[in-house]
Design a protein around this motif. Structure first.
Motif, PDB file in Angstrom:
ATOM      1  N   UNK A 195       0.835  -1.209   0.000  1.00  0.00           N
ATOM      2  CA  UNK A 195       0.000   0.000   0.000  1.00  0.00           C
ATOM      3  C   UNK A 195       0.865   1.253   0.000  1.00  0.00           C
ATOM      4  N   UNK A 196       2.036   1.155  -0.623  1.00  0.00           N
ATOM      5  CA  UNK A 196       2.949   2.298  -0.669  1.00  0.00           C
ATOM      6  C   UNK A 196       3.655   2.333  -2.015  1.00  0.00           C
ATOM      7  N   UNK A 197       4.343   3.450  -2.283  1.00  0.00           N
ATOM      8  CA  UNK A 197       5.135   3.554  -3.510  1.00  0.00           C
ATOM      9  C   UNK A 197       6.626   3.571  -3.199  1.00  0.00           C
ATOM     10  N   UNK A 198       6.978   3.093  -1.997  1.00  0.00           N
ATOM     11  CA  UNK A 198       8.379   3.045  -1.586  1.00  0.00           C
ATOM     12  C   UNK A 198       8.976   1.648  -1.779  1.00  0.00           C
ATOM     13  N   UNK A 199       8.126   0.620  -1.723  1.00  0.00           N
ATOM     14  CA  UNK A 199       8.583  -0.725  -2.061  1.00  0.00           C
ATOM     15  C   UNK A 199       9.033  -0.704  -3.522  1.00  0.00           C
ATOM     16  N   UNK A 200      10.217  -1.253  -3.849  1.00  0.00           N
ATOM     17  CA  UNK A 200      10.667  -1.254  -5.248  1.00  0.00           C
ATOM     18  C   UNK A 200       9.559  -1.740  -6.182  1.00  0.00           C
ATOM     19  N   UNK A 201       9.203  -0.908  -7.152  1.00  0.00           N
ATOM     20  CA  UNK A 201       7.987  -1.165  -7.928  1.00  0.00           C
ATOM     21  C   UNK A 201       8.210  -1.367  -9.423  1.00  0.00           C
ATOM     22  N   UNK A 202       9.425  -1.742  -9.829  1.00  0.00           N
ATOM     23  CA  UNK A 202       9.643  -1.986 -11.260  1.00  0.00           C
ATOM     24  C   UNK A 202       8.775  -3.138 -11.761  1.00  0.00           C
ATOM     25  N   UNK A 203       8.658  -4.215 -10.965  1.00  0.00           N
ATOM     26  CA  UNK A 203       7.814  -5.344 -11.367  1.00  0.00           C
ATOM     27  C   UNK A 203       6.338  -4.983 -11.276  1.00  0.00           C
ATOM     28  N   UNK A 204       6.007  -4.054 -10.378  1.00  0.00           N
ATOM     29  CA  UNK A 204       4.637  -3.562 -10.304  1.00  0.00           C
ATOM     30  C   UNK A 204       4.259  -2.817 -11.569  1.00  0.00           C
ATOM     31  N   UNK A 205       5.199  -2.018 -12.077  1.00  0.00           N
ATOM     32  CA  UNK A 205       4.962  -1.276 -13.321  1.00  0.00           C
ATOM     33  C   UNK A 205       4.791  -2.223 -14.504  1.00  0.00           C
ATOM     34  N   UNK A 206       5.747  -3.130 -14.695  1.00  0.00           N
ATOM     35  CA  UNK A 206       5.677  -4.061 -15.825  1.00  0.00           C
ATOM     36  C   UNK A 206       4.422  -4.929 -15.731  1.00  0.00           C
ATOM     37  N   UNK A 207       4.181  -5.488 -14.542  1.00  0.00           N
ATOM     38  CA  UNK A 207       3.010  -6.336 -14.367  1.00  0.00           C
ATOM     39  C   UNK A 207       1.711  -5.576 -14.537  1.00  0.00           C
ATOM     40  N   UNK A 208       1.657  -4.357 -13.986  1.00  0.00           N
ATOM     41  CA  UNK A 208       0.447  -3.552 -14.099  1.00  0.00           C
ATOM     42  C   UNK A 208       0.127  -3.198 -15.537  1.00  0.00           C
ATOM     43  N   UNK A 209       1.158  -2.839 -16.306  1.00  0.00           N
ATOM     44  CA  UNK A 209       0.964  -2.501 -17.721  1.00  0.00           C
ATOM     45  C   UNK A 209       0.479  -3.723 -18.504  1.00  0.00           C
ATOM     46  N   UNK A 210       1.113  -4.867 -18.273  1.00  0.00           N
ATOM     47  CA  UNK A 210       0.696  -6.089 -18.972  1.00  0.00           C
ATOM     48  C   UNK A 210      -0.751  -6.439 -18.643  1.00  0.00           C
ATOM     49  N   UNK A 211      -1.095  -6.357 -17.360  1.00  0.00           N
ATOM     50  CA  UNK A 211      -2.456  -6.700 -16.941  1.00  0.00           C
ATOM     51  C   UNK A 211      -3.471  -5.725 -17.547  1.00  0.00           C
ATOM     52  N   UNK A 212      -3.095  -4.456 -17.678  1.00  0.00           N
ATOM     53  CA  UNK A 212      -3.981  -3.480 -18.316  1.00  0.00           C
ATOM     54  C   UNK A 212      -4.278  -3.873 -19.758  1.00  0.00           C
ATOM     55  N   UNK A 213      -3.344  -4.574 -20.378  1.00  0.00           N
ATOM     56  CA  UNK A 213      -3.499  -4.999 -21.775  1.00  0.00           C
ATOM     57  C   UNK A 213      -4.107  -6.394 -21.890  1.00  0.00           C
ATOM     58  N   UNK A 214      -4.556  -6.944 -20.777  1.00  0.00           N
ATOM     59  CA  UNK A 214      -5.169  -8.265 -20.808  1.00  0.00           C
ATOM     60  C   UNK A 214      -4.182  -9.408 -20.856  1.00  0.00           C
ATOM     61  N   UNK A 215      -2.930  -9.130 -20.506  1.00  0.00           N
ATOM     62  CA  UNK A 215      -1.884 -10.153 -20.519  1.00  0.00           C
ATOM     63  C   UNK A 215      -1.506 -10.476 -19.080  1.00  0.00           C
ATOM     64  N   UNK A 216      -1.572 -11.731 -18.721  1.00  0.00           N
ATOM     65  CA  UNK A 216      -1.250 -12.108 -17.348  1.00  0.00           C
ATOM     66  C   UNK A 216       0.248 -11.964 -17.100  1.00  0.00           C
ATOM     67  N   UNK A 217       0.586 -11.251 -16.041  1.00  0.00           N
ATOM     68  CA  UNK A 217       1.981 -11.078 -15.650  1.00  0.00           C
ATOM     69  C   UNK A 217       2.383 -12.223 -14.723  1.00  0.00           C
ATOM     70  N   UNK A 218       3.552 -12.128 -14.123  1.00  0.00           N
ATOM     71  CA  UNK A 218       3.945 -13.142 -13.138  1.00  0.00           C
ATOM     72  C   UNK A 218       3.212 -12.942 -11.820  1.00  0.00           C
ATOM     73  N   UNK A 219       2.596 -11.765 -11.669  1.00  0.00           N
ATOM     74  CA  UNK A 219       1.890 -11.415 -10.430  1.00  0.00           C
ATOM     75  C   UNK A 219       2.806 -11.588  -9.222  1.00  0.00           C
ATOM     76  N   UNK A 220       3.965 -11.005  -9.375  1.00  0.00           N
ATOM     77  CA  UNK A 220       4.983 -11.036  -8.328  1.00  0.00           C
ATOM     78  C   UNK A 220       5.655  -9.676  -8.265  1.00  0.00           C
ATOM     79  N   UNK A 221       6.134  -9.317  -7.089  1.00  0.00           N
ATOM     80  CA  UNK A 221       6.868  -8.065  -6.925  1.00  0.00           C
ATOM     81  C   UNK A 221       8.345  -8.241  -7.240  1.00  0.00           C
TER      82      UNK A 221
END
Length: 249
Positions: free
Chosen positions: A119-145
């Motif tokens: 619930x923060x933006x201080x946890x390293x979020x590079x995988x959050x960005x990649x996963x979030x973008x993929x999921x927005x496009x209907x592509x399942x990510x690894x769903x991992x941080x």
């Protein structure tokens, strides 16, 4: 996908004996089960995602049947040289962490999309960005941080070299350690570096140069056709000052 596209898929699945439900343009449980069953029958990974390869098989090569219902905007996007997830990623360029006790709501949204409890933006979020973008496009990510989760889970199709839009995994700190970084390939610079769009690069979504010596792997969403044959020299030239990315945590 549009409702017309889903209807076309449902009709094709029904014609091949995989779908018995209504042709309603809704991607519900029966439709998803039919997609999975069809993909299993042709040796594809069993998941309810219809990419270009599945469409080609489903429509016997007549992929135009499933694109007929697209809007002008969707057709224009599809005609671009970059995959849809890279276009979405570019739309977030400049997005930054918030200073102080507040947190960027978009980063929190990405955590939710990949089923992470942060619930923060201080946890390293590079995988959050990649996963979030993929999921927005209907592509399942690894769903991992974890940035290296794309390597550890053997996500998608493993590529022998980079191409525009590929997910690239880097080591961080130590090649044999657990820390890493993940982003999307956008090109190469005049200094021989890989140009990558990623989150948490200097606490923001930016395009930065990375040494190819740090690359662990390249990946492409399974069941989606790469936009180029791959290879560093085939990448478009993106100018940079050559200063390598070092702040990714």
């Amino acid at each position: 996908m549009s409702k017309k596209e889903i209807k076309a898929i449902q009709k094709a699945l029904k014609a091949k004996g995989f779908y018995s439900g209504a042709i309603d343009g809704l991607c519900g449980r029966l439709t998803n089960r039919a997609i999975i069953a069809f993909k299993k029958s042709i040796g594809y990974r069993a998941r309810a995602y219809v990419g270009p390869l599945t469409k080609a098989a489903l429509f016997d090569g007549r992929v135009d049947m499933v694109t007929a219902g697209r809007t002008k905007r969707e057709k224009a996007i599809a005609a671009l040289d970059e995959p849809k997830w890279l276009q979405v990623a570019r739309s977030y360029l400049g997005l930054r962490e918030y200073k102080g006790n507040r947190h960027n709501p978009k980063i929190l949204e990405w955590w939710l999309k990949i089923r992470m409890p942060f619930t923060d933006d201080e946890t390293p979020w590079c995988a959050g960005f990649v996963g979030g973008v993929l999921e927005e496009c209907g592509i399942r990510s690894t769903r991992s941080a974890g940035a290296r989760s794309y390597l550890w889970q053997n996500w998608g199709l493993r590529l022998s070299g980079p191409c525009v839009g590929a997910v690239v995994v880097f080591w961080r700190g130590s090649k044999t350690g657990s820390k890493g970084h993940v982003g999307f390939v956008v090109g190469r610079d005049q200094h021989g570096n890989l140009m990558v769009i990623g989150g948490n690069q200097g606490d923001a979504v930016t395009i930065r140069p990375f040494s190819t010596d740090r690359v662990l792997s390249y990946h492409w969403p399974e069941d989606d056709i790469p936009y180029s044959g791959g290879g560093f020299d085939s990448l478009p030239l993106v100018n940079s000052d050559g200063t390598l990315s070092t702040n990714e945590a």
